[in-house]
Enzyme design. Sequence first.
Site, PDB file in Angstrom:
ATOM      1  N   SER A 127       0.717  -1.162  -0.182  1.00 55.80           N
ATOM      2  CA  SER A 127      -0.052   0.095  -0.094  1.00 55.80           C
ATOM      3  C   SER A 127       0.831   1.166   0.050  1.00 55.80           C
ATOM      4  CB  SER A 127      -1.022   0.015   1.269  1.00 55.80           C
ATOM      5  OG  SER A 127      -1.551   1.340   1.475  1.00 55.80           O
ATOM      6  N   TYR A 152      -2.023  -0.914  10.770  1.00 56.69           N
ATOM      7  CA  TYR A 152      -2.250  -1.351   9.454  1.00 56.69           C
ATOM      8  C   TYR A 152      -1.072  -0.941   8.625  1.00 56.69           C
ATOM      9  CZ  TYR A 152      -3.672  -1.434   4.551  1.00 56.69           C
ATOM     10  OH  TYR A 152      -3.795  -1.361   3.199  1.00 56.69           O
ATOM     11  N   LYS A 156       1.900  -3.511   6.579  1.00 57.06           N
ATOM     12  CA  LYS A 156       2.438  -3.390   5.081  1.00 57.06           C
ATOM     13  C   LYS A 156       3.960  -3.081   5.031  1.00 57.06           C
ATOM     14  CE  LYS A 156      -1.370  -4.418   3.315  1.00 57.06           C
ATOM     15  NZ  LYS A 156      -1.840  -5.557   2.740  1.00 57.06           N
TER      16      LYS A 156
HETATM   17  C1  WQD Z   1      -9.739   9.511   0.806  1.00 57.83           C
HETATM   18  C2  WQD Z   1     -10.089  10.717   1.084  1.00 57.83           C
HETATM   19  C3  WQD Z   1     -10.326  11.373   3.321  1.00 57.83           C
HETATM   20  C4  WQD Z   1     -14.254   9.140   3.603  1.00 57.83           C
HETATM   21  C5  WQD Z   1      -7.182   4.266   1.544  1.00 57.83           C
HETATM   22  C6  WQD Z   1      -7.168   3.047   2.326  1.00 57.83           C
HETATM   23  C7  WQD Z   1      -5.572   2.575   2.802  1.00 57.83           C
HETATM   24  C8  WQD Z   1      -5.039   2.664   1.107  1.00 57.83           C
HETATM   25  C9  WQD Z   1      -5.151   3.783   0.554  1.00 57.83           C
HETATM   26  C10 WQD Z   1      -4.838   0.214   0.388  1.00 57.83           C
HETATM   27  C11 WQD Z   1      -9.425  11.376   2.533  1.00 57.83           C
HETATM   28  C12 WQD Z   1     -11.407  11.648   2.797  1.00 57.83           C
HETATM   29  C13 WQD Z   1     -13.035   9.866   3.254  1.00 57.83           C
HETATM   30  C14 WQD Z   1     -15.098  10.202   4.129  1.00 57.83           C
HETATM   31  C15 WQD Z   1     -13.730  11.825   3.455  1.00 57.83           C
HETATM   32  N1  WQD Z   1      -5.428   1.595   0.398  1.00 57.83           N
HETATM   33  N2  WQD Z   1     -12.695  10.903   3.053  1.00 57.83           N
HETATM   34  N3  WQD Z   1     -14.864  11.719   3.803  1.00 57.83           N
HETATM   35  O1  WQD Z   1      -7.536   7.337   3.641  1.00 57.83           O
HETATM   36  O2  WQD Z   1      -6.393   7.426   1.331  1.00 57.83           O
HETATM   37  O3  WQD Z   1      -6.847   5.232   2.399  1.00 57.83           O
HETATM   38  O4  WQD Z   1      -6.651   4.015   0.484  1.00 57.83           O
HETATM   39  O5  WQD Z   1      -3.974  -0.183   1.265  1.00 57.83           O
HETATM   40  O6  WQD Z   1      -5.618   1.200   3.087  1.00 57.83           O
HETATM   41  O7  WQD Z   1      -7.753   3.124   3.621  1.00 57.83           O
HETATM   42  O8  WQD Z   1      -8.882   6.486   1.526  1.00 57.83           O
HETATM   43  O9  WQD Z   1     -11.088   6.574   0.944  1.00 57.83           O
HETATM   44  O10 WQD Z   1     -10.505   6.793   3.386  1.00 57.83           O
HETATM   45  O11 WQD Z   1      -9.979   8.802   1.982  1.00 57.83           O
HETATM   46  O12 WQD Z   1     -13.587  13.043   3.399  1.00 57.83           O
HETATM   47  O13 WQD Z   1     -16.324   9.784   4.714  1.00 57.83           O
HETATM   48  O14 WQD Z   1     -11.319  10.965   1.224  1.00 57.83           O
HETATM   49  O15 WQD Z   1     -10.110  12.476   4.352  1.00 57.83           O
HETATM   50  O16 WQD Z   1      -8.700  12.677   2.328  1.00 57.83           O
HETATM   51  P1  WQD Z   1      -7.514   6.874   2.235  1.00 57.83           P
HETATM   52  P2  WQD Z   1     -10.238   6.967   1.891  1.00 57.83           P
END
Ligand code: WQD
Length: 341
Positions: A127, A152, A156
């Site tokens: 990741s 998590y 990784k």
């Molecule tokens: C994306 C953006 C939030 C939800 C994920 C996985 C991680 C890795 C990478 C594989 C952020 C914003 C989110 C919401 C929001 N993948 N958000 N409201 O945190 O980049 O990580 O992808 O390993 O394991 O968790 O992804 O989709 O949670 O957030 O504003 O209800 O959307 O702040 O900026 P993230 P995400």
Amino acid sequence: MKSKILVTGGLGFIGSHTVVELQANGYDVIIIDNCSNSTEKVLEGIYNITGIRPDYENIDLRIKNDVVDFFSRHKNIAGVIHFAASKAVGESVHNPLLYYENNLSTLIYLLQQINESNQSNFIFSSSCTVYGEADSLPITENAPIKPAISPYGNTKQVGEEIIKDVCFANTDFQAIALRYFNPIGAHDSTQIGELPIGVPLNLIPYITQTAIGIRKELSIYGDDYPTEDGTCVRDYIHVVDLAKAHVIALERLLNNKANTNFEVFNLGTGIGNSVLEVVQSFEKVSNSSLNYKIVPRRSGDVTAAYADTTLANEVLGWKTSLNLDQAIASAWKWEQKINKK
Ligand code: WQD
């Protein structure tokens, strides 16, 4: 039929899309999944796409004897793609031992069995979280690995280190770690897709569940970041593009094309989009307006992360073909299918 490939976590979001691509390329797939974050119904979705029902065993990789027993019964596995792991960043902070046990002991038991077979080809689901808040963008594979901000992310990082040490100790063992950016979307057939359990943690399923009426409104975690519109930037990659990369990486090992026996590739589009840009994209492809509000930042979020795709494009020979609108449209089509609007 080509070689037999083991896909752990093959009933999950990325795993199931990868099984479809493996079967489309003539591979004989066997899935191990304990259904802790998936369901056996996914097998039907895979069958409906490819016409081939993959072999499947409900095994918990935390039970070492079951892992040993599996490999005693399956001697002809040419490669392993290892997805099975827990992946909720927030949950890992509150329950670190569940993550260290589920993500690392299972990896060790798998590697112990594969390492003893003469055909050791291993693809590891890693990741972009290993980079933390990168010093520069786009992020290359040589970017420094920052101290993990969640158990998590640490699993990784440690997982990659464990694999690297096995490769150093056994030059016949070949591995590739694929560092995903943000996987989104669903297979165009709407036979398989993301099935978040409970309240979605990730942005895209929360958007589609809001639009279909399951959630009241989207909370956007902060608009005071040092980005163009103040919201965080991520690299959203269509899950089918991501799945295709796994077949290419596997064949790099099966055909002995790797430069060293441990390689790492970033898998992203190379394009960063903000949360508000994602919302605008959704509103465009769905021809609707989304209910959302701005709330305070979520701890653990990095400001921006998007991939330098040079290595994947030039060395792995893979690049994405689907854009943000297409990925979000596929996610919306899937949401409407599973929650019948
Ligand atoms: C994306 C953006 C939030 C939800 C994920 C996985 C991680 C890795 C990478 C594989 C952020 C914003 C989110 C919401 C929001 N993948 N958000 N409201 O945190 O980049 O990580 O992808 O390993 O394991 O968790 O992804 O989709 O949670 O957030 O504003 O209800 O959307 O702040 O900026 P993230 P995400």
